[in-house]
Design a protein around this motif. Structure first.
Motif, mmCIF file in Angstrom:
data_model
loop_
_atom_site.group_PDB
_atom_site.id
_atom_site.type_symbol
_atom_site.label_atom_id
_atom_site.label_comp_id
_atom_site.label_asym_id
_atom_site.label_seq_id
_atom_site.Cartn_x
_atom_site.Cartn_y
_atom_site.Cartn_z
ATOM 1 N N PRO A 112 0.822 -1.162 0.022
ATOM 2 C CA PRO A 112 -0.183 -0.004 0.097
ATOM 3 C C PRO A 112 1.154 1.144 0.148
ATOM 4 C CG PRO A 112 -0.089 -0.993 1.972
ATOM 5 C CD PRO A 112 0.857 -2.074 1.204
ATOM 6 N N ARG A 113 0.320 2.402 -0.205
ATOM 7 C CA ARG A 113 0.714 3.669 -0.368
ATOM 8 C C ARG A 113 1.983 3.961 -1.449
ATOM 9 N NH1 ARG A 113 1.386 6.903 4.792
ATOM 10 N NH2 ARG A 113 3.264 5.732 5.367
ATOM 11 N N MET A 114 2.897 3.141 -1.543
ATOM 12 C CA MET A 114 3.986 3.029 -2.501
ATOM 13 C C MET A 114 4.363 1.664 -2.771
ATOM 14 S SD MET A 114 7.767 4.838 -2.095
ATOM 15 C CE MET A 114 7.127 6.412 -1.925
ATOM 16 N N ASN A 115 4.152 1.067 -4.201
ATOM 17 C CA ASN A 115 4.625 -0.304 -4.253
ATOM 18 C C ASN A 115 5.985 -0.496 -4.338
ATOM 19 O OD1 ASN A 115 5.751 0.211 -6.631
ATOM 20 N ND2 ASN A 115 3.645 0.364 -7.730
ATOM 21 N N GLY A 116 6.443 -1.718 -4.320
ATOM 22 C CA GLY A 116 7.776 -2.206 -4.262
ATOM 23 C C GLY A 116 8.693 -1.567 -5.419
ATOM 24 N N HIS A 117 8.190 -1.454 -6.368
ATOM 25 C CA HIS A 117 9.067 -1.138 -7.451
ATOM 26 C C HIS A 117 9.369 0.274 -7.177
ATOM 27 C CE1 HIS A 117 8.267 -4.257 -10.417
ATOM 28 N NE2 HIS A 117 7.039 -4.217 -10.145
ATOM 29 N N GLU A 118 8.537 1.180 -6.752
ATOM 30 C CA GLU A 118 8.785 2.573 -6.177
ATOM 31 C C GLU A 118 9.713 2.508 -5.278
ATOM 32 O OE1 GLU A 118 4.745 5.283 -7.190
ATOM 33 O OE2 GLU A 118 4.578 3.108 -5.760
ATOM 34 N N VAL A 119 9.653 1.841 -4.250
ATOM 35 C CA VAL A 119 10.608 1.795 -3.059
ATOM 36 C C VAL A 119 11.868 1.229 -3.739
ATOM 37 C CG1 VAL A 119 11.290 0.632 -1.060
ATOM 38 C CG2 VAL A 119 9.032 1.261 -1.475
ATOM 39 N N GLN B 249 15.573 -4.302 -14.010
ATOM 40 C CA GLN B 249 16.066 -3.215 -14.578
ATOM 41 C C GLN B 249 16.067 -2.323 -13.703
ATOM 42 O OE1 GLN B 249 12.669 -2.745 -17.510
ATOM 43 N NE2 GLN B 249 14.268 -3.473 -19.147
ATOM 44 N N ALA B 250 15.600 -2.211 -12.482
ATOM 45 C CA ALA B 250 15.607 -1.393 -11.360
ATOM 46 C C ALA B 250 16.829 -1.730 -10.440
ATOM 47 C CB ALA B 250 14.296 -1.140 -10.786
ATOM 48 N N HIS B 251 17.592 -2.692 -10.886
ATOM 49 C CA HIS B 251 18.890 -3.178 -10.036
ATOM 50 C C HIS B 251 18.375 -3.728 -8.874
ATOM 51 C CE1 HIS B 251 20.786 -0.792 -13.178
ATOM 52 N NE2 HIS B 251 20.165 0.005 -12.835
ATOM 53 N N ALA B 252 17.520 -4.652 -8.761
ATOM 54 C CA ALA B 252 17.421 -5.541 -7.645
ATOM 55 C C ALA B 252 18.367 -6.258 -7.717
ATOM 56 C CB ALA B 252 15.855 -6.208 -7.569
ATOM 57 N N ASN B 253 18.748 -7.025 -6.476
ATOM 58 C CA ASN B 253 20.026 -8.037 -6.472
ATOM 59 C C ASN B 253 19.580 -9.299 -6.606
ATOM 60 O OD1 ASN B 253 20.690 -5.553 -4.427
ATOM 61 N ND2 ASN B 253 22.622 -6.390 -5.231
ATOM 62 N N ALA B 254 18.243 -9.613 -6.398
ATOM 63 C CA ALA B 254 17.599 -10.915 -6.454
ATOM 64 C C ALA B 254 16.195 -10.812 -6.642
ATOM 65 C CB ALA B 254 17.961 -11.865 -5.542
ATOM 66 N N TYR B 255 15.468 -11.693 -7.187
ATOM 67 C CA TYR B 255 13.785 -11.781 -7.346
ATOM 68 C C TYR B 255 13.479 -13.242 -6.893
ATOM 69 C CZ TYR B 255 9.342 -11.121 -9.204
ATOM 70 O OH TYR B 255 7.854 -10.934 -9.611
ATOM 71 N N PRO C 82 6.044 -12.260 -15.752
ATOM 72 C CA PRO C 82 7.511 -11.674 -16.270
ATOM 73 C C PRO C 82 7.794 -10.111 -16.469
ATOM 74 C CG PRO C 82 6.441 -13.278 -17.630
ATOM 75 C CD PRO C 82 5.498 -12.840 -16.575
ATOM 76 N N ASP C 83 6.967 -9.552 -16.419
ATOM 77 C CA ASP C 83 6.886 -7.946 -16.456
ATOM 78 C C ASP C 83 7.268 -7.346 -15.040
ATOM 79 O OD1 ASP C 83 6.203 -7.769 -19.074
ATOM 80 O OD2 ASP C 83 4.145 -7.004 -18.763
ATOM 81 N N ASP C 84 6.903 -8.020 -14.123
ATOM 82 C CA ASP C 84 7.445 -7.812 -12.758
ATOM 83 C C ASP C 84 8.928 -7.999 -12.386
ATOM 84 O OD1 ASP C 84 5.346 -6.467 -11.449
ATOM 85 O OD2 ASP C 84 4.566 -8.410 -10.747
ATOM 86 N N LEU C 85 9.171 -9.193 -13.137
ATOM 87 C CA LEU C 85 10.679 -9.652 -13.004
ATOM 88 C C LEU C 85 11.471 -8.944 -13.808
ATOM 89 C CD1 LEU C 85 12.595 -12.055 -12.174
ATOM 90 C CD2 LEU C 85 11.923 -13.025 -14.491
ATOM 91 N N THR C 86 11.151 -8.719 -14.918
ATOM 92 C CA THR C 86 11.953 -7.689 -15.736
ATOM 93 C C THR C 86 12.201 -6.076 -15.274
ATOM 94 O OG1 THR C 86 11.356 -8.923 -17.748
ATOM 95 C CG2 THR C 86 12.411 -6.516 -18.096
#
Length: 153
Positions: free
Chosen positions: A77-84, A116-122, A108-112
């Motif tokens: 809520p309030r700010m999603n994980g992609h934004e964080v 692309q936002a430089h997560a270390n692992a999914y 697949p879109d979430d993974l990509t």
């Protein structure tokens, strides 16, 4: 659980920020962290905006420690994980913190987008406590014993 910061720095406990809004998942993850030695310094926030406040030590989080590792859900809520994740990886003071996305999404879109936002692992969340324990054990092995993490500021 100790971190090897190099020969001139003594090991210290791993500080984990868990960003998760589902109370059941919080319980499963924190129990698995405790069982595998990461549970001594786990901080939990339940939405993305609170995670950003924690990381920037704002408001009620003024005394928050800098996490060594962030476990981040995407559906918040309030700010999603992609934004964080974007906040973390676009800030020079925060971008060195490893972020593991731990989510129910296998899209697949979430993974990509996450990589692309430089997560270390999914990691797609396991459906049971045994699966959570296995995932946490692997995270603990890698970030606690194999990887060298940057010095805390």
């Amino acid at each position: 659980m100790n971190i090897n910061y190099g020969m001139d720095n003594p090991p210290s406990p791993l500080t984990v920020l868990l960003v998760e809004d589902d109370p059941g998942d919080v319980l499963l993850i924190t129990e698995a962290l405790r069982e595998h030695g990461l549970g001594s310094d786990v901080h939990t926030v339940s939405d993305g905006a609170e995670a950003v406040s924690f990381l920037y030590r704002a408001g009620e989080h003024a005394d928050a420690p800098r996490p060594d590792l962030v476990l981040l859900d995407l559906n918040l809520p309030r700010m999603n994980g992609h934004e964080v994740l974007t906040h973390i990886k676009s800030d020079p003071d925060l971008r060195s913190i490893p972020v593991i996305v731990l989510t129910t999404s296998s899209a697949p879109d979430d993974l990509t987008q996450t990589y692309q936002a430089h997560a270390n692992a999914y990691i797609t969340k396991p459906l049971d406590s045994t699966g959570f324990a296995k995932v946490v054990n692997r995270v603990e092995d890698f970030f606690g014993d194999v990887a060298k993490l940057p010095r805390r500021r």
